[in-house]
Scaffold this motif. Structure first.
Motif, PDB file in Angstrom:
ATOM      1  N   THR A 185      -5.108 -19.218  -6.975  1.00  0.00           N
ATOM      2  CA  THR A 185      -4.410 -20.032  -5.756  1.00  0.00           C
ATOM      3  C   THR A 185      -2.536 -19.205  -5.861  1.00  0.00           C
ATOM      4  O   THR A 185      -2.805 -17.919  -6.208  1.00  0.00           O
ATOM      5  CB  THR A 185      -3.325 -21.135  -7.195  1.00  0.00           C
ATOM      6  N   PRO A 186      -2.121 -18.967  -4.702  1.00  0.00           N
ATOM      7  CA  PRO A 186      -1.118 -18.310  -4.432  1.00  0.00           C
ATOM      8  C   PRO A 186      -0.247 -17.940  -5.434  1.00  0.00           C
ATOM      9  O   PRO A 186       0.153 -16.635  -5.599  1.00  0.00           O
ATOM     10  CB  PRO A 186      -0.280 -18.805  -2.899  1.00  0.00           C
ATOM     11  N   SER A 187      -0.197 -18.940  -6.504  1.00  0.00           N
ATOM     12  CA  SER A 187       1.091 -18.234  -7.346  1.00  0.00           C
ATOM     13  C   SER A 187      -0.186 -17.700  -8.216  1.00  0.00           C
ATOM     14  O   SER A 187       0.890 -16.231  -8.852  1.00  0.00           O
ATOM     15  CB  SER A 187       1.803 -19.586  -7.646  1.00  0.00           C
ATOM     16  N   GLU A 188      -0.846 -17.528  -8.862  1.00  0.00           N
ATOM     17  CA  GLU A 188      -1.556 -16.736  -9.284  1.00  0.00           C
ATOM     18  C   GLU A 188      -2.160 -14.952  -8.809  1.00  0.00           C
ATOM     19  O   GLU A 188      -1.115 -13.654  -9.483  1.00  0.00           O
ATOM     20  CB  GLU A 188      -2.981 -17.298  -9.760  1.00  0.00           C
ATOM     21  N   LEU A 189      -1.917 -15.229  -7.809  1.00  0.00           N
ATOM     22  CA  LEU A 189      -1.858 -14.084  -6.598  1.00  0.00           C
ATOM     23  C   LEU A 189      -0.935 -13.294  -7.040  1.00  0.00           C
ATOM     24  O   LEU A 189      -0.793 -11.699  -7.254  1.00  0.00           O
ATOM     25  CB  LEU A 189      -2.335 -14.393  -5.246  1.00  0.00           C
ATOM     26  N   ALA A 190       0.389 -14.582  -6.744  1.00  0.00           N
ATOM     27  CA  ALA A 190       1.298 -13.134  -6.641  1.00  0.00           C
ATOM     28  C   ALA A 190       1.805 -13.180  -8.032  1.00  0.00           C
ATOM     29  O   ALA A 190       2.436 -11.308  -8.258  1.00  0.00           O
ATOM     30  CB  ALA A 190       2.577 -14.603  -5.968  1.00  0.00           C
ATOM     31  N   ASN A 191       1.934 -13.494  -8.949  1.00  0.00           N
ATOM     32  CA  ASN A 191       1.713 -13.122 -10.473  1.00  0.00           C
ATOM     33  C   ASN A 191       0.909 -12.259 -10.613  1.00  0.00           C
ATOM     34  O   ASN A 191       1.821 -10.930 -10.827  1.00  0.00           O
ATOM     35  CB  ASN A 191       1.702 -13.974 -11.322  1.00  0.00           C
ATOM     36  N   TRP A 192      -0.020 -11.604 -10.315  1.00  0.00           N
ATOM     37  CA  TRP A 192      -1.396 -11.072 -11.062  1.00  0.00           C
ATOM     38  C   TRP A 192      -1.004  -9.397 -10.070  1.00  0.00           C
ATOM     39  O   TRP A 192      -0.793  -8.371 -10.392  1.00  0.00           O
ATOM     40  CB  TRP A 192      -2.545 -10.530  -9.904  1.00  0.00           C
ATOM     41  N   ARG A 193       0.187  -9.240  -8.370  1.00  0.00           N
ATOM     42  CA  ARG A 193       0.653  -8.238  -8.178  1.00  0.00           C
ATOM     43  C   ARG A 193       1.320  -7.742  -8.326  1.00  0.00           C
ATOM     44  O   ARG A 193       1.792  -7.177  -8.919  1.00  0.00           O
ATOM     45  CB  ARG A 193       0.663  -8.697  -6.423  1.00  0.00           C
ATOM     46  N   ALA A 194       2.818  -8.610  -8.862  1.00  0.00           N
ATOM     47  CA  ALA A 194       3.849  -8.460  -9.862  1.00  0.00           C
ATOM     48  C   ALA A 194       3.556  -7.356 -11.173  1.00  0.00           C
ATOM     49  O   ALA A 194       4.278  -6.685 -11.224  1.00  0.00           O
ATOM     50  CB  ALA A 194       5.103  -9.547 -10.056  1.00  0.00           C
ATOM     51  N   ALA A 195       2.773  -8.275 -12.269  1.00  0.00           N
ATOM     52  CA  ALA A 195       1.832  -7.732 -12.773  1.00  0.00           C
ATOM     53  C   ALA A 195       1.519  -6.067 -12.989  1.00  0.00           C
ATOM     54  O   ALA A 195       1.624  -5.269 -13.719  1.00  0.00           O
ATOM     55  CB  ALA A 195       0.962  -8.495 -13.459  1.00  0.00           C
ATOM     56  N   GLN A 196       0.605  -5.527 -11.482  1.00  0.00           N
ATOM     57  CA  GLN A 196       0.844  -4.343 -11.039  1.00  0.00           C
ATOM     58  C   GLN A 196       1.695  -3.488 -10.862  1.00  0.00           C
ATOM     59  O   GLN A 196       1.187  -2.730 -10.242  1.00  0.00           O
ATOM     60  CB  GLN A 196      -0.935  -4.846 -10.815  1.00  0.00           C
ATOM     61  N   LYS A 197       2.802  -4.008 -10.915  1.00  0.00           N
ATOM     62  CA  LYS A 197       4.048  -3.601 -10.175  1.00  0.00           C
ATOM     63  C   LYS A 197       3.668  -3.130  -8.439  1.00  0.00           C
ATOM     64  O   LYS A 197       3.637  -2.364  -7.796  1.00  0.00           O
ATOM     65  CB  LYS A 197       4.127  -2.487 -10.681  1.00  0.00           C
ATOM     66  N   ILE A 198       2.650  -3.739  -7.489  1.00  0.00           N
ATOM     67  CA  ILE A 198       2.627  -3.993  -6.077  1.00  0.00           C
ATOM     68  C   ILE A 198       3.306  -5.110  -5.629  1.00  0.00           C
ATOM     69  O   ILE A 198       2.973  -5.866  -5.973  1.00  0.00           O
ATOM     70  CB  ILE A 198       1.020  -4.353  -6.122  1.00  0.00           C
ATOM     71  N   GLY A 199       3.855  -4.594  -4.488  1.00  0.00           N
ATOM     72  CA  GLY A 199       4.673  -4.823  -3.711  1.00  0.00           C
ATOM     73  C   GLY A 199       3.752  -5.933  -2.407  1.00  0.00           C
ATOM     74  O   GLY A 199       3.144  -6.508  -3.077  1.00  0.00           O
ATOM     75  N   ASN A 200       4.931  -6.691  -1.942  1.00  0.00           N
ATOM     76  CA  ASN A 200       3.878  -8.172  -1.367  1.00  0.00           C
ATOM     77  C   ASN A 200       3.643  -7.676   0.099  1.00  0.00           C
ATOM     78  O   ASN A 200       3.434  -8.354   1.104  1.00  0.00           O
ATOM     79  CB  ASN A 200       5.024  -9.415  -0.946  1.00  0.00           C
ATOM     80  N   GLY A 201       4.136  -6.367   0.297  1.00  0.00           N
ATOM     81  CA  GLY A 201       3.150  -5.684   2.187  1.00  0.00           C
ATOM     82  C   GLY A 201       1.485  -5.682   1.933  1.00  0.00           C
ATOM     83  O   GLY A 201       0.463  -6.420   1.530  1.00  0.00           O
ATOM     84  N   LEU A 202       1.146  -4.610   3.197  1.00  0.00           N
ATOM     85  CA  LEU A 202       0.327  -4.655   3.048  1.00  0.00           C
ATOM     86  C   LEU A 202      -0.901  -3.403   2.033  1.00  0.00           C
ATOM     87  O   LEU A 202      -0.208  -2.658   1.802  1.00  0.00           O
ATOM     88  CB  LEU A 202      -0.215  -3.853   4.888  1.00  0.00           C
ATOM     89  N   LEU A 203      -2.274  -3.788   1.538  1.00  0.00           N
ATOM     90  CA  LEU A 203      -2.857  -3.140   0.631  1.00  0.00           C
ATOM     91  C   LEU A 203      -3.953  -2.485   1.019  1.00  0.00           C
ATOM     92  O   LEU A 203      -4.503  -3.628   1.184  1.00  0.00           O
ATOM     93  CB  LEU A 203      -2.363  -3.946  -0.675  1.00  0.00           C
TER      94      LEU A 203
END
Length: 375
Positions: free
Chosen positions: A180-198
């Protein structure tokens, strides 16, 4: 009575389990009996912890000599009343020569790349292998990359089946589709990855992956695309290079070795997959999780590189840093093109599966049983 088809593997690995289960089902549906036989690997191979067991298969007595360069696996007991025997083309498998050159009452097929991709074509070992490669009724090549290698040994082109080598991606696909989008957002936040291109590198850290080229390319991409970040997932002998690079650049993240859902979340978070060096079966991760692969024509790739369709499901640039950076940035900053390539990845992910590989194998068996003996 079902026709008996014997398939021999020198050793069994966990990533082949799903294929052989699927192949067994394919054979049964066609009125064929699959008899699978395998032995054990060398001491070095056993240390990789990638071995597996199949309860319904036959275990072969296996002995190694001359530092593992010669393997003895007697096959006579499993070949009784067989219609066809499928063996690998490896110089070390001395028992195979009997079945290839002696007047045996069953068809003999070879399975492999068609050549040692890291070997010297002019060496006596490769010359011997090309000679032995002609002594078969049929050939099963891993990918389309294998077809010309097999044909150049003098083997008839119309007796070659391309399998499209694959591993089981069903679970990965199921996990990817459930994120889900929320799971993805939480995972990126936990890895200290921003919301941009990866950009993501996923694989083993060793020389043929060309990590220093990747680091230089990522730095150039970051300088031109300020929200670009890099995630490096894996392990290997050059792990310290990765850790040092990430420690010096706050936009670079070391994810370590990830498996299962964490691995899928890492892939689903990425915009592109960056691997300027050797590409192998990892390209299937790119397809299943719809992350276009960007690589170079470095000359190091495994046969699975033929699955990459430039501009459709990924990109292959020249072996030039400037070209790699230029094309990567052009793709990252073109959402419509990115979406089109994601669709291309999805289509390829549905094509290169163990089920289709098993179907291709069974098709080849049926074709072989219908033709005469070219040996």
């Amino acid at each position: 009575m079902h026709k008996k088809i014997v398939v021999v593997q020198r050793r069994m690995t966990h990533y082949r389990l799903a294929f052989f289960e699927s192949l067994r089902q394919q054979m049964t549906e066609r009125g064929l009996e699959l008899v699978l036989a395998y032995g054990v690997g060398t001491a070095e191979e056993q240390g990789k912890n990638d071995s597996a067991e199949i309860a319904w298969a036959h275990k072969l007595a296996t002995k190694y000599f001359w530092g593992g360069r010669i393997c003895y696996q007697p096959l006579k007991s499993v070949c009784n009343q067989a219609e066809m025997l499928v063996i690998a083309l490896e110089n070390k498998l001395v028992c195979n020569l009997w079945h290839q050159f002696a007047p045996v009452p069953y068809k003999v097929a070879l399975w492999g790349h068609g050549a040692n991709l890291q070997g010297n074509p002019g060496s006596w070992r490769e010359k011997f292998k090309r000679r032995v490669a002609r002594r078969a009724d049929w050939w099963f090549g891993y990918t389309e990359h294998s077809r010309p290698l097999i044909a150049q040994s003098g083997f008839p082109a119309d007796r070659i089946t391309v399998l499209n080598n694959a591993i089981d991606t069903a679970e990965m696909r199921s996990q990817f589709e459930s994120i889900t989008p929320s799971e993805l957002a939480n995972w990126r936040a936990a890895q200290k990855i921003g919301n941009g291109l990866l950009g993501i590198f996923l694989g083993s850290f060793y020389q043929e992956k060309r990590l220093e080229f990747l680091f230089e390319a990522a730095g150039a991409m970051r300088s031109q695309v300020p929200d670009f970040e890099l995630l490096l997932v894996g392990a290997g002998p050059q792990k310290s290079l990765v850790e040092d690079f990430c420690a010096k650049h706050e936009w670079a993240h070391f994810g370590g070795m990830l498996k299962g859902r964490d691995k899928v979340l890492a892939l689903a978070s990425a915009t592109v997959m960056l691997n300027p060096g050797l590409v192998g079966l990892g390209i299937l991760d790119s397809f299943v999780c719809e992350v276009p692969m960007l690589t170079t024509d470095c000359g190091l790739h495994s046969p699975e590189i033929v699955y990459l369709e430039p501009g459709v499901n990924g990109l292959m640039t020249t072996n030039c840093l400037d070209d790699y950076v230029r094309q990567a940035i052009a793709l990252l900053t073109d959402p419509a093109r990115l979406n089109a390539m994601k669709l291309g990845c999805r289509k390829s992910g549905g094509e290169y599966t163990v089920e289709n590989m098993a179907r291709n194998f069974a098709d080849g068996v049926e074709r072989c049983l219908k033709v005469g003996d070219p040996k």
